[in-house]
Structure formats: C-alpha cells, structure tokens
Design a protein around this motif. Sequence first.
Motif, mmCIF file in Angstrom:
data_model
loop_
_atom_site.group_PDB
_atom_site.id
_atom_site.type_symbol
_atom_site.label_atom_id
_atom_site.label_comp_id
_atom_site.label_asym_id
_atom_site.label_seq_id
_atom_site.Cartn_x
_atom_site.Cartn_y
_atom_site.Cartn_z
ATOM 1 N N GLN A 187 24.407 -13.171 -13.303
ATOM 2 C CA GLN A 187 24.068 -11.813 -13.989
ATOM 3 C C GLN A 187 25.415 -11.022 -13.810
ATOM 4 N N ILE A 188 25.927 -11.007 -13.025
ATOM 5 C CA ILE A 188 27.190 -10.429 -12.896
ATOM 6 C C ILE A 188 28.541 -10.967 -13.684
ATOM 7 N N PHE A 189 28.573 -12.276 -13.741
ATOM 8 C CA PHE A 189 29.355 -12.971 -14.512
ATOM 9 C C PHE A 189 29.052 -12.612 -16.361
ATOM 10 N N ARG A 190 27.695 -12.682 -16.336
ATOM 11 C CA ARG A 190 27.620 -12.227 -17.775
ATOM 12 C C ARG A 190 27.976 -10.865 -18.220
ATOM 13 N N TYR A 191 27.560 -10.073 -17.310
ATOM 14 C CA TYR A 191 28.120 -8.650 -17.426
ATOM 15 C C TYR A 191 29.530 -8.596 -17.781
ATOM 16 N N ALA A 192 30.176 -9.162 -17.110
ATOM 17 C CA ALA A 192 31.615 -9.135 -17.061
ATOM 18 C C ALA A 192 32.158 -9.584 -18.470
ATOM 19 N N VAL A 193 31.441 -10.691 -18.784
ATOM 20 C CA VAL A 193 31.805 -11.257 -20.161
ATOM 21 C C VAL A 193 31.526 -10.306 -21.240
ATOM 22 N N GLY A 194 30.289 -9.581 -21.330
ATOM 23 C CA GLY A 194 29.994 -8.560 -22.128
ATOM 24 C C GLY A 194 30.844 -7.422 -21.913
ATOM 25 N N THR A 195 31.530 -7.307 -20.940
ATOM 26 C CA THR A 195 32.212 -5.826 -21.017
ATOM 27 C C THR A 195 33.902 -6.353 -21.039
ATOM 28 N N GLY A 196 34.068 -7.470 -21.323
ATOM 29 C CA GLY A 196 35.288 -7.935 -21.510
ATOM 30 C C GLY A 196 36.135 -8.220 -20.543
ATOM 31 N N ARG A 197 35.872 -8.680 -19.356
ATOM 32 C CA ARG A 197 36.485 -8.917 -17.981
ATOM 33 C C ARG A 197 36.493 -10.248 -17.643
ATOM 34 N N ALA A 198 35.784 -11.196 -18.479
ATOM 35 C CA ALA A 198 35.742 -12.464 -18.100
ATOM 36 C C ALA A 198 35.476 -13.329 -19.172
ATOM 37 N N GLU A 199 35.809 -14.741 -19.210
ATOM 38 C CA GLU A 199 35.510 -15.398 -20.513
ATOM 39 C C GLU A 199 34.082 -15.963 -20.597
ATOM 40 N N ARG A 200 33.724 -16.583 -19.291
ATOM 41 C CA ARG A 200 32.595 -17.194 -19.266
ATOM 42 C C ARG A 200 31.819 -16.821 -17.887
ATOM 43 N N ASP A 201 30.383 -17.492 -18.004
ATOM 44 C CA ASP A 201 29.802 -17.307 -16.540
ATOM 45 C C ASP A 201 29.775 -18.989 -16.172
ATOM 46 N N PRO A 202 30.661 -19.020 -14.813
ATOM 47 C CA PRO A 202 30.861 -20.199 -14.249
ATOM 48 C C PRO A 202 29.711 -20.781 -13.612
ATOM 49 N N THR A 203 28.744 -19.875 -13.171
ATOM 50 C CA THR A 203 27.479 -20.338 -12.558
ATOM 51 C C THR A 203 26.608 -21.256 -13.160
ATOM 52 N N ALA A 204 27.087 -21.568 -14.596
ATOM 53 C CA ALA A 204 26.262 -22.200 -15.584
ATOM 54 C C ALA A 204 26.517 -23.736 -15.324
#
Length: 428
Positions: A187-204
């Motif tokens: 959830q945190i990684f997806r939030y980071a993606v949505g706010t432009g601070r990460a490219e993807r969610d590695p937990t996938a």
Amino acid sequence: MPKKVLPLTELQVNKAKAQEKETKLFDGGGLFLLIPPAKKSPEGKMLPASKLWRFKYRYAGKEKLLAFGSYPDISLADARQRREDARRLLANGVDPGEARKAQKAAKQEAGESSFEVVAREWHAKFAPTWAESHAYWTLRRLEQYVFPAIGAKPIADLRAPDVLQVLRTIEAVALETAHRVKFMCGQIFRYAVGTGRAERDPTADLKGILPPRSKKHHAAITDPKEVAGLLRAIDDFNGTFTVKCALRLAPLVFLRPGELRQAEWAEFDLDAGEWNIPIERMKLRTRLKEERRGQKHLVPLATQAVDILRELYSLTGRSRYVFPCSRSFARPMSNNAITAALRRMGFNKEEMTGHGFRAMARTILDEVLQCRVDLIEHQLGHAVKDPLGRSYNRTTHLTERRKMMQTWADYLDGLKVGAKVIPLKRVE
C-alpha cells in the motif's frame, strides 16, 4: 614567476595558534588553513583557535572559495585528498562548488522521499478512516520491523529483495505478521507511485514467496445448548458491573468488540430503541467507509437490550462512554476486558472469544431461526446490495430487522431458562 609554497606539515597545523588578525597557512594548489582572529571568553581567557580548511580556485574567470571542514575533524591528508578531487572536477569543466550543492540537494531530496517519510505520510492520510486499534498497530509494526531496516532508504531505490529481507526476519517470528507487513508495504509503495516518488510497487514480485497463512476463525459457541450455558455463566459473572453489562449486551447486538466497548451514550435513543454507530468507527474496508461516509449503522435494540442500558445509565451516564474504563471515565474500557471476563468464567480461547458473539448470532439466526440472510448480514454491518447493486442504507428493512432482533433476544431468554425452543418461522 609564482611564489613557491612549501607544503604544510602535520606539526605546523597542530601547533598553529590564533593571532590578533586572521591568519592563512598555505599548503599549495589552492589549499590553505584559515585561522580567524583570537577571541577571549567573558572571563578574559583565550579561546581555542578555530582552524578551517579552504580551497581557492578560479572557474569561468571568477575566483571562488570552497570549505572543506575544520581541523582536526578533517586532517591534513583528508584536506589534500579533497583538494585533488576538486581539481579533477575543474579539469573536466565542472565547478566543484556547484557539484557540492547538487549533491547536497540530491541527498536532501532522497531524505524527503525515504521509505519512512512516505510511510508516515501515508499513515497520517489514511489513519482517520481506520479503527483506532488498526491505526496503532499499523504504525507499530512499521516502527518495529520495517523502519530500522529500510526506513532511511529512498523509496524509489528499493527493490523486491530489500523488502524480502525484512519479511524473512519477521517470518521467523510470526508468519501472520509477515503477511500483514507485506500488504502494508504494498500500500505504501502504491501511494508513492501515485504521488510521483516511485516507479512501481516491488512487492508485486513477492507474490507467493511467503508460506500461506493458516485460515483462522474466531472461536465461537454456536450450539444452542452450549449457548444456554454461556448465557447463564454471564448472569453469574461476579466481575465489575460495567463489564457484566457489556457481556450481557454483546449477544444481543453482535457487534465487534471494539465497536461495543467504544459505545457512546450520545449514539443511543433508548426511547426509540435505536443505537446509531458512526460509520467511521466501524471496521470496514476503506472503500466502503468512503462510500458511506457520514452515514450511521443503525442497530435496533430489543427490549432486553434497552433494559440493560437503562440499568447501566445510572452508573455510567455521566461518562461519554457507555462502558468506561474502571480507572477513568474519560476512556473506554480495555479491549481485553470482555476476553478476560470470558477466561475468568472458564471459556478458553479455543471455545469462545469476544468476536464469537457475531458468529453465534450469524449461525443460529440462519440455521435455527431461519431469518433472511440479507437481514442478518446487514445487521452484522456487512455491505449488502439491493437487486440493482446499490448498498442498502441504514433504514432499509428497519421493521423486519427490529422484529428479527426482538425474536433473537426472546430466543436467547428461552435458552437461558431452559425452555424447549422450537425453530421459528422465517422472519419476513
């Protein structure tokens, strides 16, 4: 011909003292030691001299100065190494001063986008929509397991193996917690993606990497004969009156323990026989809470439930909470109060839990009293759709639900006194 500069020695640097005026000791190649004028303390004593490394250079025709730190934190050898690094940048057409500013800005940006910073921002944003206990344990698990390992790292730089290392550590202690932490990190990684601070969610990429969690259900008594014994044990309970009333009310309203213990008197209309619980306090998925924000979950109260509450009001009516803590009326009772009471009555965790009253009602209302499943689910606080796919609102089927709740309360009374209870007709 340029003046020849003799390199400094460690002894010269160490022995150098502050003078009345600013002093500069040159090492060559633009490096020098700057010693500010001597200063005295308020008592008139000479203060230790400050010794500052500086590098003088020219870039684009302009003379510039770069600070390398102070002696002895930065030794003579360290200062010379920094001078050589700066001269290499100059040889490649790079201003070492601007390069340092860029590095500092990049480091600051990385810190502002670290996993911990993003995670705390995510928690602060969504915690108001969660149950208080869920918000607490979410942050507690992050602080205990995740932040020490990867909290300081830029979230954009984290990869699946980084998260896996955290999960393996937790898995060795508690598999269920490892699954929860993996979900939270996603959830945190997806939030980071949505706010432009990460490219993807590695937990996938970690799907299926943890052993499956064992399916556990809250222990519950669902056999009518055993329910009768439980109800009689509650009547004989010799703990505090507040906890005893909570135990008596629990089977009549079959809410979650947290929703019951945090009940507030302002939510009740005892004359109308209604309890209106704010949706924000219910344990629902975030999406459902957003859909139903501002609504209330209406619990029709059987006459037996109203009688219990009126009796309790004389004791706790001055408190905000219906079931206040025994030490302070300003807080609700402990989330372990009902569980502890069940244990005192002799019911172990494999037999009955605070959540078990919900399963008890769900099973008997359906299988014995043959009530409509949609009415039961609605009363349990689950999302129920009408034939057009719309969620029922809080007043839907209110007459039928009142009848069901009264039928249920009467049935429990019959069990408790040992009457032979014949399955009733379906509540229409």
